[in-house]
Design a protein around this motif. Structure first.
Motif, mmCIF file in Angstrom:
data_model
loop_
_atom_site.group_PDB
_atom_site.id
_atom_site.type_symbol
_atom_site.label_atom_id
_atom_site.label_comp_id
_atom_site.label_asym_id
_atom_site.label_seq_id
_atom_site.Cartn_x
_atom_site.Cartn_y
_atom_site.Cartn_z
ATOM 1 N N ALA A 276 53.746 9.077 6.780
ATOM 2 C CA ALA A 276 53.942 9.677 5.682
ATOM 3 C C ALA A 276 55.030 9.806 5.097
ATOM 4 N N ASN A 277 56.074 10.219 5.872
ATOM 5 C CA ASN A 277 57.438 10.324 5.532
ATOM 6 C C ASN A 277 58.169 8.884 5.295
ATOM 7 N N ALA A 278 57.703 7.934 5.829
ATOM 8 C CA ALA A 278 58.112 6.573 5.493
ATOM 9 C C ALA A 278 57.718 5.917 4.055
ATOM 10 N N LEU A 279 56.128 6.161 4.313
ATOM 11 C CA LEU A 279 55.753 5.870 2.873
ATOM 12 C C LEU A 279 56.097 6.475 1.434
ATOM 13 N N ALA A 280 56.415 7.828 1.774
ATOM 14 C CA ALA A 280 56.925 8.460 0.350
ATOM 15 C C ALA A 280 58.309 8.682 0.432
ATOM 16 N N TRP A 281 59.393 8.563 1.427
ATOM 17 C CA TRP A 281 60.663 8.650 1.438
ATOM 18 C C TRP A 281 61.230 8.025 -0.076
ATOM 19 N N GLU A 283 60.550 11.083 -1.185
ATOM 20 C CA GLU A 283 59.831 12.345 -1.405
ATOM 21 C C GLU A 283 58.823 12.832 -0.084
ATOM 22 N N ARG A 284 58.028 13.722 -0.229
ATOM 23 C CA ARG A 284 57.264 14.256 0.776
ATOM 24 C C ARG A 284 55.669 14.410 0.179
ATOM 25 N N ILE A 285 54.723 13.967 1.157
ATOM 26 C CA ILE A 285 53.449 13.690 0.566
ATOM 27 C C ILE A 285 52.570 14.684 1.978
ATOM 28 N N ALA A 286 51.334 14.906 1.681
ATOM 29 C CA ALA A 286 50.639 15.557 2.625
ATOM 30 C C ALA A 286 49.954 14.475 3.651
ATOM 31 N N ALA A 287 49.756 14.828 4.890
ATOM 32 C CA ALA A 287 49.654 13.771 5.891
ATOM 33 C C ALA A 287 48.197 14.033 6.551
ATOM 34 N N GLY A 288 47.847 15.177 6.185
ATOM 35 C CA GLY A 288 46.263 15.588 6.804
ATOM 36 C C GLY A 288 46.862 16.174 8.374
ATOM 37 N N VAL A 289 47.973 16.271 8.809
ATOM 38 C CA VAL A 289 48.298 16.948 10.018
ATOM 39 C C VAL A 289 47.987 18.373 10.210
ATOM 40 N N ASN A 290 47.752 18.732 11.341
ATOM 41 C CA ASN A 290 47.482 20.163 11.794
ATOM 42 C C ASN A 290 49.016 20.817 11.596
#
Length: 389
Positions: A276-281, A283-290
């Motif tokens: 998610a970090n690399a996809l949105a960099w 920016e930041r997006i939710a990744a569904g991670v606990n």
């Protein structure tokens, strides 16, 4: 909409990538997917994401996939082999390429994405291990954007100074500290390693990964390849890259600065975070991670790696020091040896022996062109195969 090609979509990284994309279907569109031979899983992914293209490395699997998609009425175009992979990595409608094909097989499509000036999310560390200078030159010369997806390198990327120049000392960076879980055999008696089975080697204590990378984690060759990858990603001298065993896998890596500051990136051990970090960099997006629960973690342990227990890590540092084609030889010999181990034709402890004998038998050659690199790869595979046989 950002067009995304996922190379290696049926593997663990590919599946996690599609999970993140599905959470943001208003932002990302899947243009193309690729896999090796799992036609059934690819067909299911095509039904869900409806890509324009699907590529199977295996010709027979491509035929099986085309038949399945035809029966369901999907208009996804099915391609096969290396030519298909290179095509979908450089499509005009693709903005972003997730390079998650395991091993040296991922080199050419990742290089095609670089030459096409794409944003490359690099999970295939072998692309840099095998052809570091060639790959980095292609990124720079074609205006591509290279973002690391390996959890360790993504952590380093997040901890580096903004706008990192590629000169560690100029930017005040003293060392890169790559963390490693130590795998399933971190504390096993050395005498027991000879009898290790493939299933034992693939039972990673922290991460859920494919079988090849799980074995590499057990031998710590994976960390050795990551050292070589870090050298190219961050223009770091080998002596400025230190491996730290950290069994909890909560700190994903650290960066030490000349003023004594040490910055670390922490998170739950879930690959969707760096994806998610690399996809949105940037920016930041939710990744569904606990969320990371530090009270549950309770403690953080660190220890230095033992080269007697993990000779593959030593060999990776040696290959990096030798330069030229040595890293390509290291990777090729390791791929052959790991495949033989998983097939039951080689003992676990013999993996490092095959790699070392291959490295010593094939002195480093020039690695200035893709042809030279691929020649070294082929020669090393042939030599390692003969050793095993």
């Amino acid at each position: 909409m950002i067009g995304v090609t996922v190379l290696g979509s049926t593997g663990s990284i590919g599946v996690s990538t599609l999970d993140v994309i599905a959470r943001h279907d208003d932002r990302y569109r899947v243009v193309a997917l690729s896999a090796n031979s799992d036609a059934d899983r690819m067909a299911a992914q095509c039904r869900e994401f409806q890509p324009d293209y699907a590529v199977m490395a295996d010709e027979a699997a491509a035929e099986a996939l085309a038949l399945q998609l035809q029966q369901t009425g999907l208009e996804t175009e099915v391609l096969a082999g290396e030519e298909g992979l290179v095509k979908v990595a450089s499509l005009a409608e693709t903005d972003c390429v997730m390079a998650a094909i395991v091993g040296a097989a991922g080199l050419l499509p990742a290089l095609a994405a670089a030459r096409a000036g794409k944003r490359i999310l690099l999970a295939n560390k072998e692309a840099l291990v095998v052809s570091g200078q060639i790959f980095m030159d292609a990124v720079r010369e074609n205006g591509a954007v290279l973002l690391p997806v390996d959890s360790e390198h993504n952590a380093v990327f997040q901890c580096m100074p903004p706008g990192y120049s590629g000169d560690m000392l100029h930017d005040g960076v003293r060392r890169i500290l790559l963390t490693a879980s130590g795998g399933p055999f971190r504390s096993v008696d050395l005498a027991e390693l000879e009898a290790v089975t493939p299933d034992q080697a693939c039972a990673h204590p922290t991460w859920v990964m494919g079988r090849k990378i799980s074995v590499d984690s057990a031998t710590m060759m994976n960390k050795g390849l990551e050292v070589i990858e870090a050298r190219w990603l961050f223009n770091a001298e080998p002596e400025r890259i230190q491996v730290v065993i950290h069994p909890q896998s909560v700190i994903h890596s650290l960066v030490e600065y000349v003023d004594g500051s040490v910055l670390a990136q922490l998170g739950s051990p879930d690959m969707r975070t760096p994806i998610a970090n690399a996809l949105a960099w940037p920016e930041r997006i939710a990744a569904g991670v606990n969320q990371l629960d530090l009270f549950e973690v309770a403690r953080l342990d660190f220890e230095a790696p033992d080269f007697a227990r993990f000779p593959c890590l030593r060999l990776a540092y040696e290959a990096l020091e030798r330069g030229g084609s040595a890293s390509a030889v290291l990777n090729a010999a390791n791929e052959v040896a790991v495949a033989a181990f998983l097939d039951g034709r080689l003992k676990f402890t013999a993996i490092a022996a095959v790699v070392e004998q291959t490295l010593n038998a094939l002195p480093p050659a020039a690695a200035d062109s893709l042809e030279q690199v691929l020649d070294a790869d082929r020669e090393a595979r042939a030599f390692a195969g003969r050793l095993i046989n």
